[in-house]
Write an enzyme that holds these catalytic residues in place. Structure first.
Site, PDB file in Angstrom:
ATOM      1  N   ARG A   1      -9.113   3.939  -7.120  1.00  0.00           N
ATOM      2  CA  ARG A   1      -8.583   3.829  -5.747  1.00  0.00           C
ATOM      3  C   ARG A   1      -9.713   3.997  -4.741  1.00  0.00           C
ATOM      4  NH1 ARG A   1      -3.854   2.066  -6.256  1.00  0.00           N
ATOM      5  NH2 ARG A   1      -3.481   2.275  -8.454  1.00  0.00           N
TER       6      ARG A   1
ATOM      7  N   GLU B   1       0.830  -1.208   0.000  1.00  0.00           N
ATOM      8  CA  GLU B   1       0.000   0.000   0.000  1.00  0.00           C
ATOM      9  C   GLU B   1       0.865   1.259   0.000  1.00  0.00           C
ATOM     10  OE1 GLU B   1      -3.173   0.361  -0.465  1.00  0.00           O
ATOM     11  OE2 GLU B   1      -3.745  -1.742  -0.347  1.00  0.00           O
TER      12      GLU B   1
ATOM     13  N   ASN C   1       1.354   3.937  -3.144  1.00  0.00           N
ATOM     14  CA  ASN C   1       1.107   5.373  -2.981  1.00  0.00           C
ATOM     15  C   ASN C   1       2.255   6.222  -3.546  1.00  0.00           C
ATOM     16  OD1 ASN C   1      -1.395   5.013  -1.871  1.00  0.00           O
ATOM     17  ND2 ASN C   1      -0.769   5.456   0.232  1.00  0.00           N
TER      18      ASN C   1
END
Ligand SMILES: Nc1ncnc2c1ncn2[C@@H]1O[C@H](COP(=O)(O)OP(=O)(O)O)[C@@H](O)[C@H]1O
Ligand SMILES: [Mg+2]
Length: 149
Positions: free
Chosen positions: A108, A49, A53
């Site tokens: 997202r 994650e 990002n």
């Protein structure tokens, strides 16, 4: 005071192919603490994650470097620092709210930080707009019979 037992550093380009490389490299490093399958899976997901990002938000269309430092301490905790030199986050508290996303393509879910927080013991985010973002995550490996580092 805990003592540092081991440390590694990684620098790689913000290409999506490197997301699985990063999570595998961190999990291979954590393996020396003899974690459970679940502990490894949680850490891998949290790293994924954070790295995603950097790739999709910090650098957007451009390719630049992502820096990871992983440290193991004598209390069997692992501290993973994931840093970019991308666009930065203007309001960290807001960015960390579940369902908050600046992505408008519907791709997202805005749950990346929520997932990191639910899987790790601690998540700290620091950021400077225009300078970049650092995510520091910590997890203590509690599995029984862990090897001494
Ligand atoms: N490394 C980063 N650099 C710049 N902005 C970021 C970074 N990480 C997260 N953000 C911002 O925080 C928001 C929330 O992140 P996250 O919870 O992972 O949800 P999502 O990635 O689904 O949007 C992102 O939409 C983005 O605006
Ligand atoms: Mg995300």
């Amino acid at each position: 005071m805990r003592t540092l037992s081991n440390q590694m550093k990684l620098v790689f380009q913000s290409r999506s192919a490197n997301e699985s490389f990063a999570r595998s490299a961190v999990s291979a490093f954590v393996a020396q603490l003899d974690p459970t399958v679940e502990e490894i899976a949680d850490i891998k997901t949290a790293v994924s994650e954070a790295v995603t990002n950097c790739i999709v938000h910090a650098y957007q269309e451009q390719i630049d470097q992502i820096y990871i430092t992983s440290a193991i301490y004598d209390d069997k905790s692992i501290v993973i620092k994931i840093r970019d030199r991308g666009c930065g986050i203007p309001d960290i508290a807001k960015a960390m709210e579940p369902l908050y996303t600046t992505c408008d393509t519907g791709e997202r879910a805005g749950l990346g930080f929520a997932v990191m927080q639910s899987l790790m013991d601690k998540v700290r985010v620091t950021s400077k707009p225009g300078k970049g973002t650092t995510v520091v995550m910590e997890r203590r490996i509690v599995s029984k019979g862990a090897k001494h580092v």
